[in-house]
Design an enzyme around this catalytic site. Structure first.
Site, PDB file in Angstrom:
ATOM      1  CB  ALA A 133      -0.895   0.008   1.236  1.00  0.00           C
ATOM      2  CG  ASP A 134       1.313   5.793  -1.688  1.00  0.00           C
ATOM      3  OD1 ASP A 134       2.315   5.956  -0.962  1.00  0.00           O
ATOM      4  OD2 ASP A 134       1.053   6.549  -2.642  1.00  0.00           O
ATOM      5  CB  CYS A 135       3.068   5.721   3.335  1.00  0.00           C
ATOM      6  SG  CYS A 135       4.623   4.926   2.865  1.00  0.00           S
TER       7      CYS A 135
ATOM      8  CB  SER B  97      -3.234   3.264   1.272  1.00  0.00           C
ATOM      9  OG  SER B  97      -2.485   4.025   0.371  1.00  0.00           O
TER      10      SER B  97
END
Length: 746
Positions: free
Chosen positions: A260-262, A264
């Site tokens: 995941a993007d941080c 998310s």
């Protein structure tokens, strides 16, 4: 530990990873699901930080990498948008190899990790998007080709590129293609990525937004993919099983992990308010959807309670951990990597890498205008006024996701090697809010043999979390340029640093401005590269990887409108060169040279017969005029053996000038006339070729008909249309028809 199967290097990775995961308790497993994996001292498993970045050099963004007295910096290459402008596949891979060498050396010295969440491969759909500097441009084929080459440079261990079992293929470092998918709105007029729901047609999803990711996984064999913050058609990407589990891991066969993007998952709960989920619901949703690793602490905090509430299967946790630790096995995290053990301090910021950074900047620089002025002769132009907000650029040339550069050669330093430099900043900073600095710049221009104005944008105008609202130069920059050009004693050269396009029509039409260069954000040696181009040490050959639109483009449609095709009912024009048919400042693929090249067609295939049987079915296509519709309009590409339908093209490139130079040969296809909403044209191949003065070189292209002549219809079917396609080389310099016919075996 000597008896643990996971420590036995003679066993297959799958056996070792299963043994490792099976030795952990449930809570020990959960503690490995965040980017800061805690490790399990009880069984000898060390902690590991997954988050490192290497977008255009080893970065100190991310907790896995740091610089200190031992390793004070790493080579900072040009930002991706400029490197993409070189249209040089071998350069892209070579940069990846250099970056991974420095990363491995820093890992050996305890300063870096082995997993790098790079590159960014979102298509630059709109010039206002703040993160264009990180991307390879607006064409999905170019973006995907860049991605697969850079990833190969980062990951491939020489001699093991084509092993049979890709899940055991050794990795130099692990790359990650991000951010899937349809992510290109950050923060625009109150709309931010944490709340934005991208409403995307399935046609655009297949044709544009997913294509680079598919190429990255299939052609680059990337070992990680990152999902994005935004929703797509109502569903957060990190909770979408169709995207993560079915498409990326299933259809494309990812050999690696999905991250995941941080934060998310936290964004899903707090901002998207997805399904009214609790934290425990959210981690259950994302795990089941196929998200293996959380950049953040949601997995480590809330997966335990979710399991106790019966919302998470331990089997799903096991599956994710196996993907994660298989990648670390392939990296040699447990066994070491003898082929890289010798890398150390001397392999970071080496002379070879610094020269590669300089060469990359030279190759990407685009010559936009030249009124018989460039290159300058150092013997004639000995006193140079170097003015403007980027005249003494340092960190501005590095862009974002940057580390600490080995060294920086600012433009005034680069030009000082060719003559005496008179420096005036002209603007206090890129935003140029104070016009009082303009007069000293004018005075410098009056007393110089030539004037170089370095203007443009910077991270205060375009970057992550900051989209643009216009396509103009900031503040008083336009006034600075015009006033300096009006009084300059010698020729005026304008150099623009930017990622997104800028409407500089005023400079294009100003006869006092003799030449214009675009230099992106050219990295640590950008000042040297710019000076080398201006004074002719290097003949520019870069091409624009994005369209430069006129300023009124922003008044025609909002950044948040996702369709690429025109929306006639709203008066919205199409996006990117594939669908926009209005006037531009400079078109996609534009770029001049100090020499001139002619093309001639050596050989080409003019027809292609596709054999069909009774088991094949014709597919309908919508035509603007049904009179043009053939009896069998198209067939599904999945239904035919595409590898059997290849066509070739050979072009001779002749340098008819007096200077050696590189020419970028761009090849497009145009679909048969009359197909409704088909692209105006689409790039299918490119090649950068060096040709000596008065010499010629032959360039050969081999195309797969399904990939190069195929289109995506409104139902998201990938089709090969019958009829007369057109192959176009360059800006219609050479074009010829190729007839696709279907033959039925009765």
């Amino acid at each position: 530990m000597s008896n643990f199967a996971y420590c036995d290097s003679s066993l297959p990775f799958a056996v070792r990873v299963k043994d490792l995961v099976d030795r952990m308790t449930l809570m020990e497993k959960i503690n490995q699901l965040g980017d800061n994996a805690f490790g399990v001292p009880r069984i000898g498993l060390e902690k590991y930080e997954w988050w490192s970045e290497a977008l255009h050099g080893v970065s100190n963004v991310g907790r896995g990498t740091h610089f200190d007295n031992l390793i004070p910096g790493a080579t900072s290459f040009p930002t991706v948008i400029l490197t993409a402008a070189s249209f040089n596949e071998s350069l892209w891979k070579t940069i990846g190899q250099a970056v991974s060498t420095e990363a491995r050396a820093m890992y050996n010295l305890g300063r870096a990790g082995l997993t790098y969440w790079s590159p960014t491969i979102n298509v630059a759909r709109d010039p206002r998007w703040g993160r264009i500097t990180e991307t390879p441009g607006e064409d999905p084929f170019v973006v995907g080709t860049y991605a697969s080459n850079y990833v190969r440079g980062l990951q491939d261990v020489e001699g093991t590129e084509n092993v049979t079992d890709l899940n055991s293929r050794p990795l130099k470092v692990s790359a990650c293609c991000k951010h899937a998918a349809a992510y290109d709105v950050d923060n625009w007029l109150g709309v931010d990525r944490y709340h934005f729901d991208a409403r995307v047609t399935e046609q655009d999803m297949v044709e544009t937004f997913l294509r680079p990711f598919e190429m990255c996984v299939k052609d680059g064999d990337v070992s990680s993919v990152m999902c994005s913050y935004n929703r797509v058609n109502g569903i957060p990407t990190c909770a979408d099983p169709r995207l993560l589990k079915e498409t990326i891991r299933g259809d494309w066969d990812l050999h690696g992990y999905i991250v995941a993007d941080c934060d998310s998952i936290e964004v899903m709960v707090d901002f998207h308010k997805w399904l009214g989920d609790t934290q425990e619901d959210a981690v259950a949703q994302t795990l089941k959807a196929g998200l293996d690793l959380d950049c953040g602490d949601y997995y480590t905090q809330f997966t335990g309670p979710a399991a106790k509430q019966g919302k998470v299967r331990e089997e799903d946790i096991d599956k994710s951990l196996k993907y994660l630790y298989t990648v670390l096995m392939r990296l040699g995290f447990f066994d070491g990597s003898p082929s890289f053990n010798s890398l150390g301090k001397n392999d970071v910021c080496s002379d070879k890498h610094i020269e590669l950074a300089t060469e990359a900047a030279r190759e990407g620089i685009v010559l936009l205008k030249n009124n018989k002025t460039l290159p300058l002769q150092s013997s004639k132009f000995r006193k140079i006024a170097v003015v403007g907000p980027h005249a003494n650029a340092t960190s501005a040339m590095i862009g974002n996701y940057a580390g600490i550069p080995c060294q920086i050669t600012a433009p005034i330093d680069g030009f000082s090697k060719y003559g005496k430099v008179i420096y005036e900043m002209g603007c206090g900073e890129v935003l140029c809010k104070n016009e009082s600095f303009i007069f000293p710049a004018m005075k410098a221009a009056k007393n110089a043999d030539a004037t170089v104005i370095l203007a443009g944008l910077g991270l205060s105008v375009e970057q992550e979390s900051l989209d643009r609202v216009d396509l103009l130069l900031p503040g008083y920059q336009t006034q600075l340029i015009n006033q300096v050009a009006a009084v300059s004693k010698g020729p005026v050269i304008l150099v623009i640093m930017s990622a997104g396009g800028v409407d500089i029509s005023f400079a294009k039409e100003n006869e006092n401005i003799k030449a214009i260069l675009w230099a992106g954000y050219p990295g640590e040696e950008g000042g040297q590269a710019i000076a080398d181009v201006v004074f002719g040490k290097y003949n520019p050959g870069g091409r624009l990887p994005i369209t430069w639109h006129e300023a009124n483009y922003v008044d025609l449609l909002p950044l948040t409108s996702m369709p690429l095709r025109p929306i006639d009912s709203l008066g919205y024009p199409g996006r990117t060169y594939k669908f926009f048919n209005g006037s531009t400042v400079y078109p996609f693929g534009y770029g001049l040279s100090y020499t001139h090249f002619n093309y001639s067609l050596v050989s080409s295939q003019r027809s292609l017969l596709v054999n069909l049987t009774k088991f094949h079915h014709c597919r309908n296509l919508t035509y603007d005029n049904d009179a043009n519709k053939p009896p069998c309009p198209a067939v599904l590409t999945n239904d035919i053996e595409c590898n059997n339908y290849i066509f070739e093209l050979e072009i001779e490139v002749q340098n008819v000038g007096e200077r050696d130079g590189s020419e970028v040969v761009l090849v497009y296809s145009k679909p048969p006339k009359g197909i409704a909403e088909a692209p105006l044209k689409q790039m299918i191949g490119f090649n950068r070729v060096f040709v000596k003065a008065r010499k010629n070189e032959k360039v050969n292209f081999v195309f797969n008909a399904c990939k190069s002549l195929g289109i995506v219809d409104y139902k998201a079917y990938q089709l090969l249309p019958s009829g007369q396609h057109t192959i176009v080389v360059g800006d219609d310099v050479v074009s010829y028809p190729i007839q696709v016919s279907f033959g039925f075996d009765q």
